[in-house]
Design an enzyme around this catalytic site. Structure first.
Site, PDB file in Angstrom:
ATOM      1  N   GLU A  94       7.646   1.510  12.001  1.00 28.48           N
ATOM      2  CA  GLU A  94       6.328   0.873  11.846  1.00 28.48           C
ATOM      3  C   GLU A  94       6.543  -0.602  12.120  1.00 28.48           C
ATOM      4  O   GLU A  94       7.068  -1.324  11.271  1.00 28.48           O
ATOM      5  CB  GLU A  94       5.792   1.061  10.424  1.00 28.48           C
ATOM      6  CG  GLU A  94       5.578   2.493  10.014  1.00 28.48           C
ATOM      7  CD  GLU A  94       4.399   3.147  10.708  1.00 28.48           C
ATOM      8  OE1 GLU A  94       3.642   2.449  11.416  1.00 28.48           O
ATOM      9  OE2 GLU A  94       4.244   4.362  10.560  1.00 28.48           O
ATOM     10  N   CYS A 140       0.350  -6.682   9.387  1.00 31.90           N
ATOM     11  CA  CYS A 140       0.525  -6.110  10.738  1.00 31.90           C
ATOM     12  C   CYS A 140      -0.788  -5.625  11.328  1.00 31.90           C
ATOM     13  O   CYS A 140      -0.913  -5.525  12.544  1.00 31.90           O
ATOM     14  CB  CYS A 140       1.569  -5.012  10.706  1.00 31.90           C
ATOM     15  SG  CYS A 140       1.328  -3.901   9.333  1.00 31.90           S
ATOM     16  N   LYS A 161      16.962  -0.375   1.655  1.00 34.91           N
ATOM     17  CA  LYS A 161      17.354  -1.784   1.691  1.00 34.91           C
ATOM     18  C   LYS A 161      16.083  -2.617   1.801  1.00 34.91           C
ATOM     19  O   LYS A 161      15.420  -2.614   2.827  1.00 34.91           O
ATOM     20  CB  LYS A 161      18.261  -2.083   2.898  1.00 34.91           C
ATOM     21  CG  LYS A 161      18.855  -3.480   2.781  1.00 34.91           C
ATOM     22  CD  LYS A 161      19.261  -4.097   4.094  1.00 34.91           C
ATOM     23  CE  LYS A 161      18.110  -4.675   4.858  1.00 34.91           C
ATOM     24  NZ  LYS A 161      17.424  -5.814   4.207  1.00 34.91           N
ATOM     25  N   PRO A 162      15.757  -3.347   0.724  1.00 34.88           N
ATOM     26  CA  PRO A 162      14.573  -4.212   0.815  1.00 34.88           C
ATOM     27  C   PRO A 162      14.866  -5.433   1.673  1.00 34.88           C
ATOM     28  O   PRO A 162      16.036  -5.749   1.946  1.00 34.88           O
ATOM     29  CB  PRO A 162      14.325  -4.617  -0.638  1.00 34.88           C
ATOM     30  CG  PRO A 162      15.625  -4.444  -1.346  1.00 34.88           C
ATOM     31  CD  PRO A 162      16.442  -3.444  -0.578  1.00 34.88           C
ATOM     32  N   SER A 163      13.821  -6.132   2.063  1.00 37.14           N
ATOM     33  CA  SER A 163      14.036  -7.397   2.766  1.00 37.14           C
ATOM     34  C   SER A 163      14.868  -8.325   1.880  1.00 37.14           C
ATOM     35  O   SER A 163      14.645  -8.410   0.667  1.00 37.14           O
ATOM     36  CB  SER A 163      12.698  -8.065   3.073  1.00 37.14           C
ATOM     37  OG  SER A 163      12.926  -9.405   3.449  1.00 37.14           O
ATOM     38  N   GLU A 164      15.799  -9.018   2.488  1.00 38.48           N
ATOM     39  CA  GLU A 164      16.652  -9.952   1.747  1.00 38.48           C
ATOM     40  C   GLU A 164      15.813 -11.048   1.089  1.00 38.48           C
ATOM     41  O   GLU A 164      16.236 -11.677   0.121  1.00 38.48           O
ATOM     42  CB  GLU A 164      17.700 -10.578   2.688  1.00 38.48           C
ATOM     43  CG  GLU A 164      17.163 -11.323   3.902  1.00 38.48           C
ATOM     44  CD  GLU A 164      16.856 -10.408   5.099  1.00 38.48           C
ATOM     45  OE1 GLU A 164      16.728  -9.180   4.900  1.00 38.48           O
ATOM     46  OE2 GLU A 164      16.746 -10.929   6.224  1.00 38.48           O
ATOM     47  N   PRO A 168      10.094  -4.528   4.844  1.00 36.72           N
ATOM     48  CA  PRO A 168       9.856  -5.934   5.202  1.00 36.72           C
ATOM     49  C   PRO A 168       9.436  -6.765   3.990  1.00 36.72           C
ATOM     50  O   PRO A 168       9.301  -6.240   2.882  1.00 36.72           O
ATOM     51  CB  PRO A 168       8.697  -5.821   6.186  1.00 36.72           C
ATOM     52  CG  PRO A 168       7.876  -4.695   5.623  1.00 36.72           C
ATOM     53  CD  PRO A 168       8.845  -3.738   4.978  1.00 36.72           C
ATOM     54  N   TRP A 169       9.179  -8.035   4.231  1.00 35.83           N
ATOM     55  CA  TRP A 169       8.852  -8.950   3.140  1.00 35.83           C
ATOM     56  C   TRP A 169       7.353  -9.090   2.891  1.00 35.83           C
ATOM     57  O   TRP A 169       6.942  -9.707   1.920  1.00 35.83           O
ATOM     58  CB  TRP A 169       9.429 -10.350   3.410  1.00 35.83           C
ATOM     59  CG  TRP A 169       9.186 -10.868   4.800  1.00 35.83           C
ATOM     60  CD1 TRP A 169      10.086 -10.895   5.833  1.00 35.83           C
ATOM     61  CD2 TRP A 169       7.963 -11.419   5.327  1.00 35.83           C
ATOM     62  NE1 TRP A 169       9.502 -11.424   6.963  1.00 35.83           N
ATOM     63  CE2 TRP A 169       8.199 -11.753   6.682  1.00 35.83           C
ATOM     64  CE3 TRP A 169       6.703 -11.665   4.801  1.00 35.83           C
ATOM     65  CZ2 TRP A 169       7.219 -12.306   7.512  1.00 35.83           C
ATOM     66  CZ3 TRP A 169       5.723 -12.220   5.619  1.00 35.83           C
ATOM     67  CH2 TRP A 169       5.994 -12.524   6.948  1.00 35.83           C
ATOM     68  N   GLU A 177       2.535 -11.693  18.213  1.00 34.96           N
ATOM     69  CA  GLU A 177       2.179 -11.586  16.806  1.00 34.96           C
ATOM     70  C   GLU A 177       2.540 -12.895  16.099  1.00 34.96           C
ATOM     71  O   GLU A 177       3.720 -13.213  15.939  1.00 34.96           O
ATOM     72  CB  GLU A 177       2.950 -10.421  16.188  1.00 34.96           C
ATOM     73  CG  GLU A 177       2.540 -10.112  14.789  1.00 34.96           C
ATOM     74  CD  GLU A 177       3.372  -8.987  14.179  1.00 34.96           C
ATOM     75  OE1 GLU A 177       4.599  -8.975  14.370  1.00 34.96           O
ATOM     76  OE2 GLU A 177       2.786  -8.136  13.500  1.00 34.96           O
ATOM     77  N   SER A 204       9.985  -5.871  12.207  1.00 33.42           N
ATOM     78  CA  SER A 204       9.649  -6.459  13.497  1.00 33.42           C
ATOM     79  C   SER A 204      10.080  -5.555  14.650  1.00 33.42           C
ATOM     80  O   SER A 204      10.896  -4.643  14.479  1.00 33.42           O
ATOM     81  CB  SER A 204      10.362  -7.801  13.619  1.00 33.42           C
ATOM     82  OG  SER A 204      11.759  -7.568  13.583  1.00 33.42           O
TER      83      SER A 204
HETATM   84  P1  NAD Z   1      12.329  -7.870  10.208  1.00 36.95           P
HETATM   85  O1  NAD Z   1      12.472  -6.846  11.261  1.00 36.95           O
HETATM   86  O2  NAD Z   1      12.958  -9.177  10.402  1.00 36.95           O
HETATM   87  O3  NAD Z   1      12.879  -7.325   8.849  1.00 36.95           O
HETATM   88  C1  NAD Z   1      12.420  -6.088   8.321  1.00 36.95           C
HETATM   89  C2  NAD Z   1      13.576  -5.440   7.629  1.00 36.95           C
HETATM   90  O4  NAD Z   1      14.507  -5.055   8.625  1.00 36.95           O
HETATM   91  C3  NAD Z   1      14.322  -6.363   6.664  1.00 36.95           C
HETATM   92  O5  NAD Z   1      14.733  -5.610   5.545  1.00 36.95           O
HETATM   93  C4  NAD Z   1      15.530  -6.804   7.478  1.00 36.95           C
HETATM   94  O6  NAD Z   1      16.631  -7.134   6.690  1.00 36.95           O
HETATM   95  C5  NAD Z   1      15.782  -5.557   8.305  1.00 36.95           C
HETATM   96  N1  NAD Z   1      16.492  -5.787   9.555  1.00 36.95           N
HETATM   97  C6  NAD Z   1      16.396  -6.837  10.391  1.00 36.95           C
HETATM   98  N2  NAD Z   1      17.239  -6.687  11.417  1.00 36.95           N
HETATM   99  C7  NAD Z   1      17.889  -5.505  11.242  1.00 36.95           C
HETATM  100  C8  NAD Z   1      18.913  -4.807  11.950  1.00 36.95           C
HETATM  101  N3  NAD Z   1      19.454  -5.306  13.041  1.00 36.95           N
HETATM  102  N4  NAD Z   1      19.334  -3.618  11.475  1.00 36.95           N
HETATM  103  C9  NAD Z   1      18.813  -3.105  10.343  1.00 36.95           C
HETATM  104  N5  NAD Z   1      17.871  -3.743   9.609  1.00 36.95           N
HETATM  105  C10 NAD Z   1      17.391  -4.918  10.061  1.00 36.95           C
HETATM  106  O7  NAD Z   1      10.777  -7.987   9.907  1.00 36.95           O
HETATM  107  P2  NAD Z   1      10.108  -8.877   8.787  1.00 36.95           P
HETATM  108  O8  NAD Z   1      10.019 -10.220   9.380  1.00 36.95           O
HETATM  109  O9  NAD Z   1      10.729  -8.694   7.462  1.00 36.95           O
HETATM  110  O10 NAD Z   1       8.689  -8.173   8.652  1.00 36.95           O
HETATM  111  C11 NAD Z   1       7.601  -8.555   9.373  1.00 36.95           C
HETATM  112  C12 NAD Z   1       7.349  -7.563  10.472  1.00 36.95           C
HETATM  113  O11 NAD Z   1       7.056  -6.276   9.917  1.00 36.95           O
HETATM  114  C13 NAD Z   1       6.140  -7.930  11.281  1.00 36.95           C
HETATM  115  O12 NAD Z   1       6.436  -7.822  12.650  1.00 36.95           O
HETATM  116  C14 NAD Z   1       5.094  -6.902  10.871  1.00 36.95           C
HETATM  117  O13 NAD Z   1       4.131  -6.638  11.823  1.00 36.95           O
HETATM  118  C15 NAD Z   1       5.916  -5.726  10.547  1.00 36.95           C
HETATM  119  N6  NAD Z   1       5.204  -4.839   9.634  1.00 36.95           N
HETATM  120  C16 NAD Z   1       4.690  -3.675  10.121  1.00 36.95           C
HETATM  121  C17 NAD Z   1       3.984  -2.816   9.293  1.00 36.95           C
HETATM  122  C18 NAD Z   1       3.414  -1.532   9.820  1.00 36.95           C
HETATM  123  O14 NAD Z   1       2.954  -0.727   9.034  1.00 36.95           O
HETATM  124  N7  NAD Z   1       3.452  -1.306  11.107  1.00 36.95           N
HETATM  125  C19 NAD Z   1       3.820  -3.138   7.948  1.00 36.95           C
HETATM  126  C20 NAD Z   1       4.358  -4.333   7.471  1.00 36.95           C
HETATM  127  C21 NAD Z   1       5.067  -5.181   8.337  1.00 36.95           C
END
Ligand code: NAD
Length: 499
Positions: free
Chosen positions: A269, A303, A195-198, A170-171, A401, A248
Site C-alpha cells: 500500500e 495517502c 516493524k513500526p516506523s522508526e 509508516p509514520w 506526492e 513509500s
Molecule cells: P517509508 O517507505 O519511508 O517507510 C515506511 C516503512 O517502511 C517504515 O517502517 C520504514 O522503516 C520502512 N522501510 C523503508 N525502507 C525500507 C526498506 N528498504 N526495506 C524495508 N522497510 C523499509 O514511508 P513513510 O515515509 O514512513 O510513509 C509515508 C508513505 O506511506 C507515503 O508515501 C504514503 O502515501 C504511504 N502510505 C500509504 C498508505 C496506503 O494505504 N496506501 C497509507 C499510509 C501511508
C-alpha cells in the site's frame, strides 16, 4: 517563497498530553515478552510539534528480527488450528481492550506524531472497528461449494493461513495502519512480526502491552528499527511467507526486490496523488468544504488526500475563492492547544524540508500561492495550509506526492482533458469526481485508473470496503474481506470416490 500570517496555536499552560507513566515499555515485543535488543543503540522518538525527544527505543537488528520470526514460526501451528470462532473471540477482546484505553492511546499518538487529537481519536475508533469487522468477517467467509467437478471426484476447497507475515508500517497512521494489518492477518490464522516506523513506534508498542495477555506468545511480535536494516531483513527472511508494507514507493520497491529471492508474497500500500475532478455542474460549496477536511486531514500526510484539484475552467475562479476561504481559516496548532485544532506539524524535520522544498520549487516554476505557501514559526515542523493556483500541466508539485497541507488547482476545458490529466500520474490510489450528473459520474469513475473513486465525496472509508491502489500505489487490499483473502491461501483437496 510567499509565507502566510497563519500562526501556530501553542499550549503553554495545557497539561502535557502524556506523562512517563503513559509510555509503553521501550523495548521489542517478542514471544509475548518485552525484550532488550541485541545492541545498545537507541532511536530518538521526537514530538514534531515541540521538537522534544519523548522516548528512545532500541534500534533493532537482523538478529532481533530473526528471534522474532522464530517465535512467530513456533506459534503458527497453534494459532492456525483455532477455529474461526475462537480467533474471532480473541479479536473481539482486543477491540474491547483498545476501546477501554482509547483516550490514552489517542494522546500518545498525538504526542508522537503531532497530529490533532481529533485525528488520533478517529484513528483509535477505526482501529477498534477494524478488529471488530475482522472478528465477524472471519466467521462469515465462504468459498466455492464442495462438489463433483470431475466424474467420481469430490473437490473440497480449503482456506488456509499463509504462515508468518512480515508487516512494515509508516509514520502517518502508526496505530491504524498496524491495525489494518494485524486484524486480518490474525483473523486469517497467521502469526506476524511487525516493524513500526522508526519515527512512530509508541502506539504500536502500547498496543502490544495492552493486548499481551489476550494473545498466545509469539502470535504478535514487534521489532523496532530502521527500514534499511530491520525492515530489509524481515522482507528477505526465508521463514516469512509474505511481506506487507504500507509506505513509500521507494520502500515498496526495496521490499519487493528483497522478497523476490524467497518468492514470498508481497502486499504493498504505497503513495497516492488523488485528483479531485470538479465539473461545471458540481455543488462548489460542498466540494470546497469537503476539501477543507479531505485535503488537510492529518495535515495532508494522508495517502488519499484530496491534493490535486482539476476544475472546469468556467467555474475555476468561483471555486478557488471558496476553497481559499475554507483553507485560510484552518486552525493550525499543537495537539494540546484545543479540540478545534485541525492541522498539526509535519512528522519530522526531514519531511518538513521535503514539503517546503516542493513549495520553493513550485514558486520558482511560476506557480501562484493563493493562501499559505511556506513554513510557519517553530518550534515544531509546521507548514501553512496552502492552495497553489496557475499550476501548469506536468508541474512537479501536481505530479508528485507532497504529503503535506498543500492542494494544487489546475483547470480543464472538457471531460476528455479532465480524465486524461487525472490519469497522467504514476500513482493510482484514489480520486474523486464532483458533478450532479449521474451519467457523467458513472462514466468518469469507470475511466479513472484509481483503486477508490468517490463521487461527490472524498476520503470516506468503511471497514467493509477495500482500500488499495493501482500502478505505483501498489497491489493488495486492506480492509474488507479482500484483505482476508490476501492473507490466506486456497487449497484444493480432491477425493476419488468412484466404486
Ligand atoms: P517509508 O517507505 O519511508 O517507510 C515506511 C516503512 O517502511 C517504515 O517502517 C520504514 O522503516 C520502512 N522501510 C523503508 N525502507 C525500507 C526498506 N528498504 N526495506 C524495508 N522497510 C523499509 O514511508 P513513510 O515515509 O514512513 O510513509 C509515508 C508513505 O506511506 C507515503 O508515501 C504514503 O502515501 C504511504 N502510505 C500509504 C498508505 C496506503 O494505504 N496506501 C497509507 C499510509 C501511508
Amino acid at each position: 517563497m510567499t509565507t502566510t500570517h497563519t500562526t501556530v496555536r501553542r499550549a503553554p499552560d495545557a497539561p502535557a498530553l502524556i506523562t512517563d507513566g503513559d509510555l509503553p515499555p521501550l523495548r521489542h515485543f517478542v514471544d509475548g515478552k518485552f525484550l532488550d535488543g541485541s545492541t545498545d543503540a537507541l532511536i530518538d522518538v521526537v514530538d514534531p510539534s515541540t521538537e522534544n525527544v519523548v522516548a528512545r527505543v532500541p534500534e533493532g537488528t537482523a538478529e532481533d528480527i530473526d528471534l522474532a520470526v522464530a517465535a512467530a514460526v513456533r506459534a503458527k501451528a497453534g494459532w492456525a488450528r483455532l477455529v474461526p470462532k475462537a480467533r474471532s473471540e480473541v479479536l473481539h477482546a482486543v477491540a474491547d481492550r483498545v476501546a477501554e484505553h482509547a483516550e490514552p492511546l489517542a494522546r500518545l499518538e498525538s504526542a508522537n506524531t503531532g497530529k490533532p487529537l481529533a485525528v488520533s481519536r478517529d484513528d483509535v475508533g477505526m482501529t477498534v472497528d477494524t478488529f471488530r469487522f475482522m472478528a465477524g468477517a472471519v466467521r462469515a467467509t465462504t468459498s466455492m461449494a464442495a462438489g463433483d467437478y470431475a466424474e467420481d471426484h469430490l473437490s473440497v476447497i480449503l482456506r488456509e493461513p499463509l504462515g508468518v507475515i512480515g508487516v512494515i508500517t509508516p509514520w502517518n497512521y502508526p496505530l491504524l495502519m498496524a491495525a489494518w494489518k494485524i486484524a486480518p492477518v490474525l483473523a486469517a490464522g497467521n502469526t506476524l512480526v511487525l516493524k513500526p516506523s522508526e519515527q512512530t513506534p509508541l502506539t504500536t508498542l502500547k498496543f502490544a502491552e495492552l493486548v499481551a495477555d489476550l494473545l498466545p506468545p509469539g502470535v504478535l511480535n514487534i521489532v523496532n528499527g530502521y527500514g534499511g536494516t530491520a525492515g530489509a531483513r524481515l522482507a528477505e527472511h526465508p521463514d516469512v511467507n509474505m511481506i506487507a508494507l504500507t509506505g513509500s514507493v521507494h520502500g515498496g520497491r526495496a521490499v519487493a526486490r528483497a522478497a523476490a529471492e524467497s518468492l514470498k508474497r508481497v502486499h504493498l500500500e504505497l503513495g497516492g496523488k488523488a485528483p479531485v475532478l470538479v465539473f461545471e455542474d458540481a455543488d462548489l460549496t460542498a466540494a470546497a468544504s469537503a476539501l477543507r477536511v479531505a485535503g488537510f486531514w492529518n495535515s495532508g500526510q494522508e495517502c488519499g488526500a484530496a491534493c490535486r484539484v482539476l476544475v472546469h475552467e468556467s467555474v475555476a475562479e468561483r471555486f478557488v475563492e471558496q476553497l481559499v476561504g475554507e483553507v485560510s481559516d484552518l486552525v493550525v496548532g499543537e495537539p494540546g492547544a484545543g479540540e478545534d485544532v485541525e492541522v498539526g506539524p509535519m512528522v519530522s524535520k526531514a519531511h518538513f524540508d521535503r514539503v517546503t522544498g516542493y513549495l520553493e520549487r513550485a514558486a520558482k516554476d511560476g506557480v501562484r500561492v493563493a493562501t499559505g505557501g511556506g513554513p510557519l514559526d517553530g518550534p515544531g515542523y509546521f507548514v501553512a495550509p496552502t492552495v497553489l493556483v496557475d499550476v501548469p500541466e506536468g508541474a512537479e508539485v501536481a505530479r508528485e506526492e507532497v504529503f503535506g497541507p498543500v492542494v494544487t488547482v489546475e483547470t480543464f476545458a472538457d471531460e476528455e482533458e479532465a480524465v486524461r490529466r487525472a490519469n497522467d500520474v504514476p500513482l493510482g490510489l484514489s480520486a474523486s469526481v464532483w458533478t450532479e450528473n449521474a451519467r457523467r459520474s458513472h462514466a468518469i469513475a469507470a475511466r479513472l485508473d484509481f483503486g477508490t473513486v468517490w463521487v461527490n465525496s472524498h476520503l470516506v472509508l468503511a471497514g467493509e470496503v477495500p482500500w488499495g491502489g493501482f500502478k505505483g500505489s501498489g497491489y493488495g487490499r486492506d480492509l474488507s474481506i479482500y484483505a482476508l483473502d490476501d492473507y490466506s491461501r486456497t487449497k484444493h483437496v480432491m477425493h476419488n470416490h468412484g466404486r
